[in-house]
Design a protein around this motif. Structure first.
Motif, short mmCIF file in Angstrom:
data_model
loop_
_atom_site.label_atom_id
_atom_site.label_comp_id
_atom_site.label_asym_id
_atom_site.label_seq_id
_atom_site.Cartn_x
_atom_site.Cartn_y
_atom_site.Cartn_z
N VAL A 1 29.19 29.60 33.19
CA VAL A 1 29.94 28.34 33.16
C VAL A 1 31.35 28.51 33.73
O VAL A 1 31.98 27.54 34.11
N GLU A 2 31.83 29.75 33.79
CA GLU A 2 33.15 30.01 34.35
C GLU A 2 33.19 31.43 34.89
O GLU A 2 32.73 32.37 34.24
N ALA A 3 33.73 31.57 36.09
CA ALA A 3 33.90 32.90 36.69
C ALA A 3 35.30 32.99 37.26
O ALA A 3 35.76 32.07 37.94
N THR A 4 35.98 34.08 36.95
CA THR A 4 37.33 34.31 37.48
C THR A 4 37.42 35.75 37.96
O THR A 4 36.65 36.61 37.53
N GLY A 5 38.36 35.99 38.84
CA GLY A 5 38.56 37.34 39.32
C GLY A 5 40.01 37.57 39.68
O GLY A 5 40.73 36.63 40.03
N SER A 6 40.43 38.81 39.58
CA SER A 6 41.79 39.16 39.97
C SER A 6 41.80 40.59 40.49
O SER A 6 41.03 41.44 40.03
N SER A 7 42.67 40.85 41.47
CA SER A 7 42.76 42.20 42.02
C SER A 7 44.09 42.83 41.62
O SER A 7 45.09 42.15 41.42
N TRP A 8 44.07 44.15 41.53
CA TRP A 8 45.21 44.93 41.05
C TRP A 8 45.32 46.21 41.87
O TRP A 8 44.30 46.82 42.20
N LEU A 9 46.53 46.63 42.16
CA LEU A 9 46.76 47.92 42.80
C LEU A 9 47.10 48.94 41.74
O LEU A 9 47.91 48.68 40.85
N PHE B 1 39.41 45.50 40.93
CA PHE B 1 39.07 44.09 40.85
C PHE B 1 38.40 43.86 39.52
O PHE B 1 37.52 44.62 39.11
N LEU B 2 38.85 42.85 38.80
CA LEU B 2 38.27 42.47 37.52
C LEU B 2 37.58 41.12 37.71
O LEU B 2 38.22 40.14 38.08
N ALA B 3 36.28 41.08 37.46
CA ALA B 3 35.52 39.84 37.55
C ALA B 3 35.08 39.48 36.13
O ALA B 3 34.45 40.28 35.45
N ARG B 4 35.44 38.28 35.68
CA ARG B 4 35.13 37.84 34.33
C ARG B 4 34.16 36.67 34.42
O ARG B 4 34.37 35.72 35.18
N PHE B 5 33.08 36.74 33.64
CA PHE B 5 32.08 35.69 33.59
C PHE B 5 31.94 35.19 32.16
O PHE B 5 31.73 35.99 31.25
N ASP C 1 33.91 42.40 23.02
CA ASP C 1 33.59 42.60 21.61
C ASP C 1 34.07 41.42 20.76
O ASP C 1 33.78 41.35 19.58
N GLN C 2 34.79 40.49 21.38
CA GLN C 2 35.28 39.33 20.64
C GLN C 2 34.60 38.03 21.06
O GLN C 2 34.57 37.07 20.30
N ARG C 3 34.09 37.99 22.26
CA ARG C 3 33.39 36.80 22.78
C ARG C 3 32.06 37.26 23.36
O ARG C 3 32.00 37.67 24.53
N PRO C 4 31.00 37.19 22.59
CA PRO C 4 29.73 37.77 23.02
C PRO C 4 29.10 37.11 24.24
O PRO C 4 28.17 37.65 24.82
N ASP C 5 29.62 35.97 24.67
CA ASP C 5 29.08 35.32 25.87
C ASP C 5 29.83 35.73 27.14
O ASP C 5 29.54 35.22 28.21
N GLU C 6 30.77 36.67 27.04
CA GLU C 6 31.57 37.06 28.20
C GLU C 6 31.23 38.46 28.69
O GLU C 6 30.97 39.37 27.91
N VAL C 7 31.27 38.59 30.02
CA VAL C 7 31.03 39.86 30.71
C VAL C 7 32.22 40.10 31.64
O VAL C 7 32.70 39.17 32.30
N LEU C 8 32.66 41.32 31.68
CA LEU C 8 33.74 41.73 32.59
C LEU C 8 33.20 42.85 33.46
O LEU C 8 32.55 43.77 32.96
N ILE C 9 33.44 42.75 34.75
CA ILE C 9 33.07 43.84 35.65
C ILE C 9 34.36 44.49 36.12
O ILE C 9 35.25 43.82 36.65
N LEU C 10 34.46 45.78 35.90
CA LEU C 10 35.59 46.58 36.35
C LEU C 10 35.16 47.29 37.62
O LEU C 10 34.23 48.10 37.60
N GLU C 11 35.80 46.95 38.73
CA GLU C 11 35.47 47.53 40.01
C GLU C 11 36.70 48.25 40.55
O GLU C 11 37.80 47.74 40.45
N ARG C 12 36.49 49.44 41.09
CA ARG C 12 37.61 50.18 41.67
C ARG C 12 37.18 50.68 43.04
O ARG C 12 36.12 51.30 43.19
N PHE C 13 38.01 50.36 44.03
CA PHE C 13 37.70 50.68 45.42
C PHE C 13 38.78 51.56 46.01
O PHE C 13 39.93 51.52 45.58
#
Length: 143
Positions: free
Chosen positions: A91-99, A7-11, A49-61
């Motif tokens: 100001v914006e949060a998105t997420g997507s899941s991947w197998l 799961f990738l969560a982008r803030f 490294d290109q948008r200093p206001d963004e955070v990505l969480i890499l989750e693996r279950f």
């Protein structure tokens, strides 16, 4: 064995200062997940490294069920979500899941043990230092 779920969560945060506050909120969550969610295989907070206001969480279950029940319904996650909802950091949060296709690799040889130690050590750093260290530590993995 079934494929793992990622799961990738982008803030996108209001500012770099808000990003640092978000990372500070994520720090105890990461520690709680490592302690109490054995089927959460990876939980890594990354800064763009290109948008200093963004955070990505890499989750693996281990499975989708492991993401939906112990993780999303866990006390630590619910507390993080409450704090995040009460803040105006994001100001914006998105997420997507991947197998996983199980093609490729995540770690190799002698770097695998130090990566775990590096990630655990980062949790105890102040936010302003954590991003510097994360950039250093992730360079061999992400170019």
């Amino acid at each position: 064995m079934p494929p793992t779920l990622l799961f990738l969560a982008r803030f996108r945060c209001r500012s770099v200062a808000a990003r640092d506050q978000l990372v500070a909120l994520l720090t105890p969550l990461c520690a709680a997940i490592e302690r109490s969610e054995p089927h959460t295989l990876t939980y890594q907070v990354l800064q763009s490294d290109q948008r200093p206001d963004e955070v990505l969480i890499l989750e693996r279950f281990r499975s989708r069920a492991d993401m939906l029940v112990p993780h999303k319904q866990g006390t630590a996650f619910l507390e993080f979500k409450r704090q995040l909802d009460e803040s105006s950091l994001v100001v914006e949060a998105t997420g997507s899941s991947w197998l996983s296709t199980e093609v490729g690799f995540a770690e190799r040889g002698p770097q695998s043990a130090p990566l775990k130690m590096r990630v655990s050590a980062r949790v105890h750093l102040p936010p302003e230092m954590a991003f510097e260290r994360l950039a250093e530590w992730s360079a061999p993995y992400f170019g």
